[in-house]
Motif scaffolding. Structure first.
Motif, mmCIF file in Angstrom:
data_model
loop_
_atom_site.group_PDB
_atom_site.id
_atom_site.type_symbol
_atom_site.label_atom_id
_atom_site.label_comp_id
_atom_site.label_asym_id
_atom_site.label_seq_id
_atom_site.Cartn_x
_atom_site.Cartn_y
_atom_site.Cartn_z
ATOM 1 N N ILE A 78 32.099 -17.754 61.971
ATOM 2 C CA ILE A 78 31.320 -17.035 60.956
ATOM 3 C C ILE A 78 31.209 -15.563 61.326
ATOM 4 C CG2 ILE A 78 29.009 -16.819 59.925
ATOM 5 C CD1 ILE A 78 28.794 -19.936 60.365
ATOM 6 N N LYS A 79 31.012 -15.293 62.610
ATOM 7 C CA LYS A 79 30.902 -13.912 63.078
ATOM 8 C C LYS A 79 32.215 -13.152 62.841
ATOM 9 C CE LYS A 79 28.431 -10.738 65.283
ATOM 10 N NZ LYS A 79 27.183 -10.179 64.701
ATOM 11 N N GLN A 80 33.323 -13.831 63.012
ATOM 12 C CA GLN A 80 34.620 -13.197 62.743
ATOM 13 C C GLN A 80 34.744 -12.829 61.267
ATOM 14 O OE1 GLN A 80 37.838 -15.699 64.097
ATOM 15 N NE2 GLN A 80 37.009 -15.861 66.175
ATOM 16 N N ALA A 81 34.257 -13.712 60.396
ATOM 17 C CA ALA A 81 34.379 -13.478 58.954
ATOM 18 C C ALA A 81 33.366 -12.446 58.457
ATOM 19 C CB ALA A 81 34.190 -14.794 58.202
ATOM 20 N N ARG A 82 32.188 -12.425 59.095
ATOM 21 C CA ARG A 82 31.120 -11.516 58.660
ATOM 22 C C ARG A 82 30.521 -10.864 59.907
ATOM 23 N NH1 ARG A 82 30.509 -13.531 53.209
ATOM 24 N NH2 ARG A 82 28.670 -12.303 52.658
ATOM 25 N N PRO A 83 31.180 -9.838 60.432
ATOM 26 C CA PRO A 83 30.791 -9.244 61.716
ATOM 27 C C PRO A 83 29.355 -8.736 61.776
ATOM 28 C CG PRO A 83 32.969 -8.489 61.065
ATOM 29 C CD PRO A 83 32.407 -9.214 59.891
ATOM 30 N N ALA A 84 28.774 -8.360 60.648
ATOM 31 C CA ALA A 84 27.432 -7.776 60.657
ATOM 32 C C ALA A 84 26.323 -8.815 60.622
ATOM 33 C CB ALA A 84 27.275 -6.818 59.469
ATOM 34 N N ILE A 85 26.670 -10.088 60.448
ATOM 35 C CA ILE A 85 25.639 -11.105 60.281
ATOM 36 C C ILE A 85 24.782 -11.249 61.539
ATOM 37 C CG2 ILE A 85 27.008 -13.090 61.084
ATOM 38 C CD1 ILE A 85 25.797 -14.669 58.692
ATOM 39 N N LYS A 86 23.485 -11.492 61.341
ATOM 40 C CA LYS A 86 22.560 -11.778 62.439
ATOM 41 C C LYS A 86 22.380 -13.285 62.514
ATOM 42 C CE LYS A 86 21.784 -7.320 62.651
ATOM 43 N NZ LYS A 86 22.368 -6.475 63.712
ATOM 44 N N CYS A 99 30.422 -21.492 74.750
ATOM 45 C CA CYS A 99 31.143 -21.378 73.481
ATOM 46 C C CYS A 99 31.537 -19.937 73.162
ATOM 47 C CB CYS A 99 30.291 -21.944 72.340
ATOM 48 S SG CYS A 99 29.985 -23.721 72.457
ATOM 49 N N GLY A 100 31.176 -19.024 74.046
ATOM 50 C CA GLY A 100 31.568 -17.636 73.868
ATOM 51 C C GLY A 100 30.781 -16.866 72.826
ATOM 52 N N VAL A 101 29.569 -17.329 72.496
ATOM 53 C CA VAL A 101 28.782 -16.643 71.459
ATOM 54 C C VAL A 101 27.417 -16.180 71.962
ATOM 55 C CG1 VAL A 101 29.890 -17.711 69.461
ATOM 56 C CG2 VAL A 101 27.985 -18.886 70.577
ATOM 57 N N GLU A 102 27.233 -16.172 73.274
ATOM 58 C CA GLU A 102 25.914 -15.811 73.807
ATOM 59 C C GLU A 102 25.463 -14.439 73.288
ATOM 60 O OE1 GLU A 102 23.586 -15.245 78.107
ATOM 61 O OE2 GLU A 102 25.772 -15.480 78.035
ATOM 62 N N GLN A 103 26.355 -13.469 73.245
ATOM 63 C CA GLN A 103 25.982 -12.126 72.813
ATOM 64 C C GLN A 103 25.780 -12.035 71.303
ATOM 65 O OE1 GLN A 103 25.242 -9.897 75.159
ATOM 66 N NE2 GLN A 103 25.808 -11.538 76.602
ATOM 67 N N ALA A 104 26.369 -12.958 70.564
ATOM 68 C CA ALA A 104 26.259 -12.914 69.097
ATOM 69 C C ALA A 104 24.989 -13.581 68.578
ATOM 70 C CB ALA A 104 27.474 -13.571 68.461
ATOM 71 N N LEU A 105 24.346 -14.404 69.417
ATOM 72 C CA LEU A 105 23.163 -15.150 68.995
ATOM 73 C C LEU A 105 21.888 -14.512 69.540
ATOM 74 C CD1 LEU A 105 24.291 -18.855 69.636
ATOM 75 C CD2 LEU A 105 24.491 -17.527 67.530
ATOM 76 N N THR A 106 20.839 -14.592 68.761
ATOM 77 C CA THR A 106 19.506 -14.245 69.236
ATOM 78 C C THR A 106 18.725 -15.544 69.360
ATOM 79 O OG1 THR A 106 19.545 -12.099 68.119
ATOM 80 C CG2 THR A 106 17.390 -12.973 68.749
ATOM 81 N N GLY A 140 12.450 -8.544 63.320
ATOM 82 C CA GLY A 140 13.153 -7.271 63.503
ATOM 83 C C GLY A 140 14.379 -7.114 62.643
ATOM 84 N N LEU A 141 14.452 -7.846 61.541
ATOM 85 C CA LEU A 141 15.591 -7.743 60.642
ATOM 86 C C LEU A 141 15.378 -6.588 59.663
ATOM 87 C CD1 LEU A 141 16.082 -11.532 59.809
ATOM 88 C CD2 LEU A 141 17.587 -10.123 61.231
ATOM 89 N N ALA A 142 16.427 -5.817 59.433
ATOM 90 C CA ALA A 142 16.368 -4.747 58.443
ATOM 91 C C ALA A 142 16.489 -5.346 57.046
ATOM 92 C CB ALA A 142 17.493 -3.745 58.687
ATOM 93 N N PRO A 143 16.004 -4.660 56.020
ATOM 94 C CA PRO A 143 16.045 -5.213 54.647
ATOM 95 C C PRO A 143 17.429 -5.674 54.212
ATOM 96 C CG PRO A 143 14.674 -3.253 54.708
ATOM 97 C CD PRO A 143 15.303 -3.362 56.065
ATOM 98 N N GLY A 144 18.476 -4.980 54.622
ATOM 99 C CA GLY A 144 19.817 -5.346 54.182
ATOM 100 C C GLY A 144 20.546 -6.303 55.088
ATOM 101 N N ASP A 145 19.931 -6.731 56.177
ATOM 102 C CA ASP A 145 20.603 -7.631 57.121
ATOM 103 C C ASP A 145 20.821 -9.011 56.506
ATOM 104 O OD1 ASP A 145 20.813 -5.797 59.155
ATOM 105 O OD2 ASP A 145 19.001 -6.445 60.207
ATOM 106 N N GLU A 146 21.998 -9.577 56.764
ATOM 107 C CA GLU A 146 22.284 -10.960 56.403
ATOM 108 C C GLU A 146 21.989 -11.820 57.626
ATOM 109 O OE1 GLU A 146 25.771 -12.728 53.765
ATOM 110 O OE2 GLU A 146 26.474 -12.213 55.783
#
Length: 385
Positions: A218-226, A246-253, A185-191
């Protein structure tokens, strides 16, 4: 041998199960209807293997109290398996990796007249060189997955065959990144960053926390990263729990399995040292290799280390082609910094990514052989003696 041989096998952990499953493909092509028995996992079961115990029962991590805590259970399984095989002897026993479990068992079975094969040469070229004596007692033949190993074993009077690395045939020479990204489900431009903290419970205990804390940075430095974590199903809940702590449950898939899809799709991977690093190299992905274990285990391992590298891609290339951050060096800040360097290289230093891809492509060619057939042919010759 004109009749279908009786084959007993032991594979430990996820990587051993994968290798053993591929070996069974070759054996069944040689002898249709062959069914192995012993210790195995889901990949082997898919080929009709009859597991008397699950391979995950042998999964341990480290050298000190972590192993001692499980030692009675593991020794009990080996004792029961040895008695069963000696009472009803197979034509051949194949130990797939798991040398601490398999070599002693192979030695006892070989002494009783059972042909023994060890698939995956223990890393005597990297550490624990004295283990070569145990291999000589244990194995009639060793199936090697790296090209330099048979010559090394021959110096010690051990018969061996280079069969290539099975993963080099499973993973396409040119992976379909677009299909893998669409599947996730990644878009072409997703990092996308793949995070692989290991496939054993103790690895999740020691490696996942610094990896996930690095992910937060890493999420702080690059907020759009998947950020995607392919999880062994049995460890899914534990991984989610550590991510929450670790406080990243919502940031990880976190996805069940699918490690190959995730590696094919990602722009970079933060990955625990082990077979998965070779898989990442075969997918031609830039990576940061990290590892952390109990301090006592680390001291014991480091004392026996023979090479300056820990990660398989670096060992096979004979150079630090990707960064390694091991034990005290594996801080969240250092892991984050190394990942960000690779991610920035896409725009700032594309020639570095191209050079890495060429290096990994050459490695892929070197490891690519008809592994299933070569292994089955070697086993057939052993049985004919």
């Amino acid at each position: 041998m004109s009749t279908t041989p009786r084959v007993a096998m032991v594979a430990g952990e996820t990587s051993g199960d994968l290798l053993a499953g591929l070996l069974l493909d070759g054996l069944q092509a040689q002898w249709p209807g062959l069914v192995g028995q012993g210790i195995g996992g889901p990949q082997m079961a898919r080929r009709g293997f009859e597991p008397w115990w699950a391979s995950e029962r042998l999964a341990v991590h480290g050298y000190s109290w972590e192993v001692l805590r499980r030692l009675r259970e593991i020794l009990g399984i080996r004792k029961q398996l040895r008695a069963r095989l000696l009472a009803d002897k197979p034509d051949v026993f194949i130990g797939v990796d798991a040398p601490d479990f398999n070599l002693g068992l192979e030695a006892d079975l070989r002494a009783a007249g059972i042909k023994t094969v060890h698939f995956v040469c223990p890393s005597i070229w990297a550490w624990r060189a004295k283990r070569v004596e145990k291999i000589r007692r244990a194995a009639d033949h060793v199936l090697c997955i790296f090209p330099f190993e048979p010559e090394l074993l021959a110096r010690h009077g051990i018969a061996a065959t280079y069969v290539g690395h099975p993963l080099a045939n499973v993973i396409p020479l040119v992976p379909d990144r677009a299909a893998a990204r669409a599947q996730l489900g990644l878009a072409p431009g997703d990092e996308a960053l793949a995070i692989l903290p290991g496939s054993r419970s103790a690895e999740i205990q020691y490696i996942a926390p610094p990896f996930f804390k690095a992910a937060a940075l890493i999420k702080q430095a690059r907020p759009a990263i998947k950020m995607i974590v392919p999880a062994v199903p049995a460890l899914h809940d534990r991984i989610v729990q550590v991510a929450r702590e670790c406080g990243v449950e919502q940031a990880l898939t976190v996805v069940p399995g699918q490690s190959h899809t995730v590696l094919a799709a990602c722009d970079c991977t933060l990955i625990a040292s082990g077979t998965a690093t070779l898989e990442a190299a075969l997918f031609k992905r830039p990576m940061v290799i990290g590892y952390h274990m109990h301090p006592i285990s680390w001291r014991l391992m480091r004392r026996k280390q023979l090479q300056p590298w820990v990660g398989l891609p670096n060992i096979l290339c004979g150079d630090f082609v990707v960064p390694e951050l091991i034990q005290d060096a594996a801080t969240p800040q250092a892991l984050c910094g190394a990942v960000l360097q690779w991610l920035r290289a896409g725009t700032e230093r594309p020639e570095a990514l191209e050079a890495l891809e060429r290096r990994f492509t050459a490695l892929h060619h070197e490891l690519q052989r008809d592994t299933s057939r070569l292994a089955a042919d070697a086993i057939q010759k052993i049985l004919a003696v």
